[in-house]
Design a protein around this motif. Structure first.
Motif, PDB file in Angstrom:
ATOM      1  N   VAL A   4       0.701  -0.955   0.064  1.00  0.00           N
ATOM      2  CA  VAL A   4       0.216   0.116  -0.006  1.00  0.00           C
ATOM      3  C   VAL A   4       0.843   1.232  -0.077  1.00  0.00           C
ATOM      4  CG1 VAL A   4      -0.075   0.064   2.669  1.00  0.00           C
ATOM      5  CG2 VAL A   4      -2.035   1.117   1.159  1.00  0.00           C
ATOM      6  N   ILE A   5       0.492   2.152  -0.735  1.00  0.00           N
ATOM      7  CA  ILE A   5       1.095   3.592  -0.689  1.00  0.00           C
ATOM      8  C   ILE A   5       0.179   4.706  -0.187  1.00  0.00           C
ATOM      9  CG2 ILE A   5       2.024   5.553  -2.192  1.00  0.00           C
ATOM     10  CD1 ILE A   5       2.903   3.087  -4.179  1.00  0.00           C
ATOM     11  N   ILE A   6       0.776   5.248   0.928  1.00  0.00           N
ATOM     12  CA  ILE A   6      -0.272   6.375   1.501  1.00  0.00           C
ATOM     13  C   ILE A   6       0.354   7.507   1.341  1.00  0.00           C
ATOM     14  CG2 ILE A   6      -0.949   7.297   3.664  1.00  0.00           C
ATOM     15  CD1 ILE A   6      -1.216   4.293   4.751  1.00  0.00           C
ATOM     16  N   LYS A   7      -0.475   8.480   0.824  1.00  0.00           N
ATOM     17  CA  LYS A   7      -0.078   9.929   0.657  1.00  0.00           C
ATOM     18  C   LYS A   7      -1.257  10.928   1.128  1.00  0.00           C
ATOM     19  CE  LYS A   7      -2.252  10.833  -3.940  1.00  0.00           C
ATOM     20  NZ  LYS A   7      -2.111  11.090  -5.255  1.00  0.00           N
ATOM     21  N   LEU A  20       7.533  14.596  11.412  1.00  0.00           N
ATOM     22  CA  LEU A  20       6.235  14.667  10.596  1.00  0.00           C
ATOM     23  C   LEU A  20       6.685  14.097   9.102  1.00  0.00           C
ATOM     24  CD1 LEU A  20       4.660  17.735  11.926  1.00  0.00           C
ATOM     25  CD2 LEU A  20       3.836  15.664  12.393  1.00  0.00           C
ATOM     26  N   ALA A  21       5.612  13.651   8.495  1.00  0.00           N
ATOM     27  CA  ALA A  21       5.940  13.223   7.059  1.00  0.00           C
ATOM     28  C   ALA A  21       4.454  13.322   6.469  1.00  0.00           C
ATOM     29  CB  ALA A  21       6.335  11.591   7.071  1.00  0.00           C
ATOM     30  N   SER A  22       4.385  13.285   5.246  1.00  0.00           N
ATOM     31  CA  SER A  22       3.301  13.444   4.299  1.00  0.00           C
ATOM     32  C   SER A  22       2.650  11.914   3.681  1.00  0.00           C
ATOM     33  CB  SER A  22       2.956  14.369   3.523  1.00  0.00           C
ATOM     34  OG  SER A  22       4.187  14.283   2.517  1.00  0.00           O
ATOM     35  N   ALA A  23       3.781  10.988   3.633  1.00  0.00           N
ATOM     36  CA  ALA A  23       3.322   9.781   2.741  1.00  0.00           C
ATOM     37  C   ALA A  23       4.398   8.676   3.504  1.00  0.00           C
ATOM     38  CB  ALA A  23       4.108  10.164   1.405  1.00  0.00           C
ATOM     39  N   LEU A  24       3.743   7.456   3.297  1.00  0.00           N
ATOM     40  CA  LEU A  24       4.387   6.066   3.395  1.00  0.00           C
ATOM     41  C   LEU A  24       4.219   5.024   2.538  1.00  0.00           C
ATOM     42  CD1 LEU A  24       2.495   4.012   5.106  1.00  0.00           C
ATOM     43  CD2 LEU A  24       2.693   5.794   6.905  1.00  0.00           C
ATOM     44  N   VAL A  25       5.035   3.999   2.663  1.00  0.00           N
ATOM     45  CA  VAL A  25       5.137   2.910   1.820  1.00  0.00           C
ATOM     46  C   VAL A  25       4.982   1.342   2.683  1.00  0.00           C
ATOM     47  CG1 VAL A  25       5.708   1.471  -0.024  1.00  0.00           C
ATOM     48  CG2 VAL A  25       5.641   3.883  -0.223  1.00  0.00           C
ATOM     49  N   VAL A  26       4.030   0.589   2.639  1.00  0.00           N
ATOM     50  CA  VAL A  26       4.220  -0.601   3.419  1.00  0.00           C
ATOM     51  C   VAL A  26       4.435  -1.684   2.201  1.00  0.00           C
ATOM     52  CG1 VAL A  26       2.963  -2.307   4.893  1.00  0.00           C
ATOM     53  CG2 VAL A  26       2.435   0.193   4.943  1.00  0.00           C
ATOM     54  N   ALA A  32       8.374   0.617   4.137  1.00  0.00           N
ATOM     55  CA  ALA A  32       9.595   0.707   3.174  1.00  0.00           C
ATOM     56  C   ALA A  32      10.169   2.128   2.806  1.00  0.00           C
ATOM     57  CB  ALA A  32       8.980   0.029   1.766  1.00  0.00           C
ATOM     58  N   TYR A  33       9.000   3.047   3.049  1.00  0.00           N
ATOM     59  CA  TYR A  33       9.434   4.621   2.911  1.00  0.00           C
ATOM     60  C   TYR A  33       8.615   5.476   3.850  1.00  0.00           C
ATOM     61  CZ  TYR A  33       9.298   9.070   0.764  1.00  0.00           C
ATOM     62  OH  TYR A  33       9.522  10.431   0.464  1.00  0.00           O
ATOM     63  N   VAL A  34       9.112   6.499   4.431  1.00  0.00           N
ATOM     64  CA  VAL A  34       8.204   7.447   5.259  1.00  0.00           C
ATOM     65  C   VAL A  34       9.106   8.841   4.613  1.00  0.00           C
ATOM     66  CG1 VAL A  34       7.839   8.169   7.252  1.00  0.00           C
ATOM     67  CG2 VAL A  34       8.151   5.837   7.052  1.00  0.00           C
ATOM     68  N   GLY A  35       8.295   9.702   4.147  1.00  0.00           N
ATOM     69  CA  GLY A  35       8.767  11.125   4.020  1.00  0.00           C
ATOM     70  C   GLY A  35       7.838  11.824   3.063  1.00  0.00           C
ATOM     71  N   ASP A  36       8.140  12.516   2.064  1.00  0.00           N
ATOM     72  CA  ASP A  36       7.197  13.203   1.546  1.00  0.00           C
ATOM     73  C   ASP A  36       6.800  12.611   0.320  1.00  0.00           C
ATOM     74  OD1 ASP A  36       9.121  13.608  -0.321  1.00  0.00           O
ATOM     75  OD2 ASP A  36       9.803  15.785   0.248  1.00  0.00           O
ATOM     76  N   GLU A  37       5.869  13.318  -0.374  1.00  0.00           N
ATOM     77  CA  GLU A  37       5.148  12.532  -1.490  1.00  0.00           C
ATOM     78  C   GLU A  37       6.226  12.334  -2.911  1.00  0.00           C
ATOM     79  OE1 GLU A  37       1.415  13.956  -2.596  1.00  0.00           O
ATOM     80  OE2 GLU A  37       0.833  13.972  -0.300  1.00  0.00           O
ATOM     81  N   SER A 508       7.989   3.753  16.165  1.00  0.00           N
ATOM     82  CA  SER A 508       8.063   4.931  15.096  1.00  0.00           C
ATOM     83  C   SER A 508       7.610   4.333  13.867  1.00  0.00           C
ATOM     84  CB  SER A 508       9.128   5.794  15.434  1.00  0.00           C
ATOM     85  OG  SER A 508      10.366   4.668  15.234  1.00  0.00           O
ATOM     86  N   ILE A 509       7.294   5.169  13.015  1.00  0.00           N
ATOM     87  CA  ILE A 509       6.978   5.165  11.643  1.00  0.00           C
ATOM     88  C   ILE A 509       8.497   5.520  10.844  1.00  0.00           C
ATOM     89  CG2 ILE A 509       5.742   5.609   9.609  1.00  0.00           C
ATOM     90  CD1 ILE A 509       3.373   6.162  11.507  1.00  0.00           C
ATOM     91  N   GLU A 510       9.190   4.372  10.689  1.00  0.00           N
ATOM     92  CA  GLU A 510      10.421   4.594  10.043  1.00  0.00           C
ATOM     93  C   GLU A 510      10.806   3.495   9.022  1.00  0.00           C
ATOM     94  OE1 GLU A 510      14.044   5.743  12.404  1.00  0.00           O
ATOM     95  OE2 GLU A 510      12.654   5.377  14.301  1.00  0.00           O
TER      96      GLU A 510
END
Length: 548
Positions: A4-7, A20-26, A32-37, A508-510
């Protein structure tokens, strides 16, 4: 390829490097990723636009009692009574027993204050109940009164030594048992009806708790054990192990073995090693010794530096610093940790002194995680020592609302300077939050968002989601001990992971960590503090799998 990709989200990561971040990938149950879009360009998969909704890591409750709560699902606590004095208590119990003849066991529950300063004795209980067991439990379940049938059943005689003199003991008069007992001396009488508890009963209680956690977003806990009942405690762990093997346990449980009687420390260490070997699955791990260093404030078994105002007594601790330091050194050798019940300031001081001694002895080889839980009273001189010695401070924030006048008769002015979590936080100490409940019931006080609200307001009022009797007319002093929402969230996430020793995987979301995260319709960072307890995640994910 992502699961899933969340933005377009507002993500509180609990990562100090990127809060803080605006997007993540599971992917494969991990972030698998946390950061900006902009960083999403390298991923393919289902895209979920959250429309600005709030996301945070899974909640970590750092001091709960799963196994004890399973016991209380089926334990016979009896009828709660509120008599006007000792004689009224005896009269009520006598009438009840006459109206309900032929039972093998009678149980009642009462706050000690209703005795109006008097006490109840074994011969009085024998008179009203000569042919059956009779136990009158003190409201906190840290002391009780029992008739001679109960003492005979458990083999307790005038010659039985006190488990912890001055702390856990049988009250005696002229060398004879009076029927009153405190702390671990009394706990053996509470759950004696549970020796034949069935696996199906254990499972039914665990299912309720697991469903609760999946709905509220609690992804990991520290289970603080079941004092004096490690045999039933182990049975519950065995069921949890089986649940995990069957894929039915999505919550990570950090378990313990409880040491209540100092003379059994060697046995406890051996049993803890056995628990570590036998309970080691994906979501269940045991590596901590739990010690009750003192008791409670209400019945004055908490250990103090400054005497109780009404009695001049100080209370007692289970260990003094040199002996506890030896235990810490042994835990260090075995690669195990220590969690301590410390209500009074002397209890935590002994732990701090013991850690200091162990650190001096071990030097750079020291690696034991030591936690002091509860910390109702702290001496000013000890506050900076938590950070200096690396001792973790665990608080139960829903306790941080009360009327200080209730403790004024026993604490004096110190009643207005309790539970100083913010002061400890500001020293740089690692502070964690917990629910510390021993009853499942409807899970009201297990609610981490209740803990967050009271941590921020120090006041359960009409807007708070809690029991009516737990609401008060004013906030609990000192006012400067209120926490911010960011501090409450951090204590319930990454700090809790550090206490449990799982910060590499949780908290944490990392990128690389387990994809435990919660989605809310409202923004917790800007939500009003009063009424915060009504918050609940709209979606809960543990290991990337949707739970609710």
């Amino acid at each position: 390829m992502a699961d899933v990709i969340i933005k377009n989200a507002k993500i509180f990561t609990a990562d100090k490097e990127q809060p803080l971040a605006s997007a993540l990938v599971v992917r494969d149950g991990k972030f698998a990723y946390v950061g900006d879009e902009a960083g999403l360009a390298g991923f393919e998969g289902e895209v979920c636009d959250l429309g600005g909704r709030f996301v945070m890591p899974g909640i970590i409750d750092s001091h709960v009692h799963i196994t004890t709560s399973v016991g209380f699902e089926y334990a016979e606590l009896g009828l709660r009574i509120e008599p006007d004095g000792k004689q009224a208590a005896l009269d009520f119990m006598e009438s009840y027993i006459k109206e309900h003849p032929g039972q093998r066991r009678y149980r009642f529950l009462m706050e000690r204050k209703f005795l109006r300063g008097e006490d109840i004795f074994m011969d009085e209980l024998d008179r009203i109940c000569p042919d059956a067991e009779l136990v009158l439990l003190e409201d906190e379940i840290h002391s009780n009164w029992a008739n001679s049938k109960v003492f005979e059943l458990h083999g307790v005689t005038d010659d039985t030594p006190d488990p912890v003199p001055g702390l856990a003991y049988y009250v005696r008069r002229d060398g004879h048992l009076t029927g009153n007992s405190f702390e671990s001396a009394s706990w053996v009488f509470v759950f004696d009806s549970l020796n034949d508890i069935a696996d199906e009963q254990i499972d039914a209680a665990l299912d309720r708790w697991i469903d609760y956690c999946k709905g509220i977003g609690v992804s990991a806990v520290f289970d603080a054990g079941w004092p004096m009942h490690n045999h039933i405690h182990e049975r519950v762990y065995a069921r949890l192990r089986e649940y995990d093997r069957q894929g039915r346990l999505p919550i990570y449980i950090d378990g313990c073995y409880v040491l209540s009687i100092p003379a059994k420390k060697d046995e406890a260490l051996a049993e803890l090693e056995r628990f570590r070997r036998e309970f080691d699955t994906e979501h269940l791990r045991v590596h901590t010794l739990k010690i009750f260093m003192d008791g409670t404030m209400k019945i004055e078994t908490a250990a103090l530096v400054t005497p109780y105002a009404d009695t001049g007594e100080l209370g007692h601790t289970a260990f003094e610093a040199p002996e506890l330091a030896e235990i810490i050194v042994k835990l260090n050798e075995l690669g195990l940790d220590l969690h301590t019940h410390c209500v009074g300031e002397r209890a935590s001081r002994v732990v701090l002194d013991a850690v200091e001694l162990a650190r001096e002895r071990l030097g750079d080889d020291y690696r034991v995680r030591v936690t002091c839980a509860h910390l109702e009273i702290q001496d000013d001189a000890d506050l900076p020592r938590f950070a200096e010695l690396g001792v973790i401070a665990n608080f139960t924030p829903w306790w941080h609302s009360s009327d200080p006048a209730l403790n004024a008769p026993i604490l004096g002015e110190r009643a207005y300077k309790q539970l100083r979590c913010k002061t400890l936080w500001d020293t740089g100490a690692l502070v964690t939050w917990s629910s510390d409940e021993v009853f499942f019931e409807d899970f009201t006080t297990w609610n981490p968002y209740l803990g967050m609200e009271i941590g921020m307001t120090r006041w359960a009022n009409e807007r708070t989601r809690t029991f009516a009797f737990a609401k008060f007319d004013a906030e609990y002093p000192p006012a400067e001990e209120k926490m911010s929402v960011e501090e409450m969230l951090q204590g319930y996430t990454i700090n809790g992971a550090k206490q449990l020793g799982v910060e590499d995987a949780k908290g944490s979301i990392e990128a690389g960590k387990d994809a435990d995260f919660l989605i809310f319709d409202n923004d917790l960072l800007t939500a009003e503090h009063e009424g915060f307890s009504y918050n609940k995640p709209a979606e809960v994910y543990f290991g990337g799998k949707k739970m609710n």
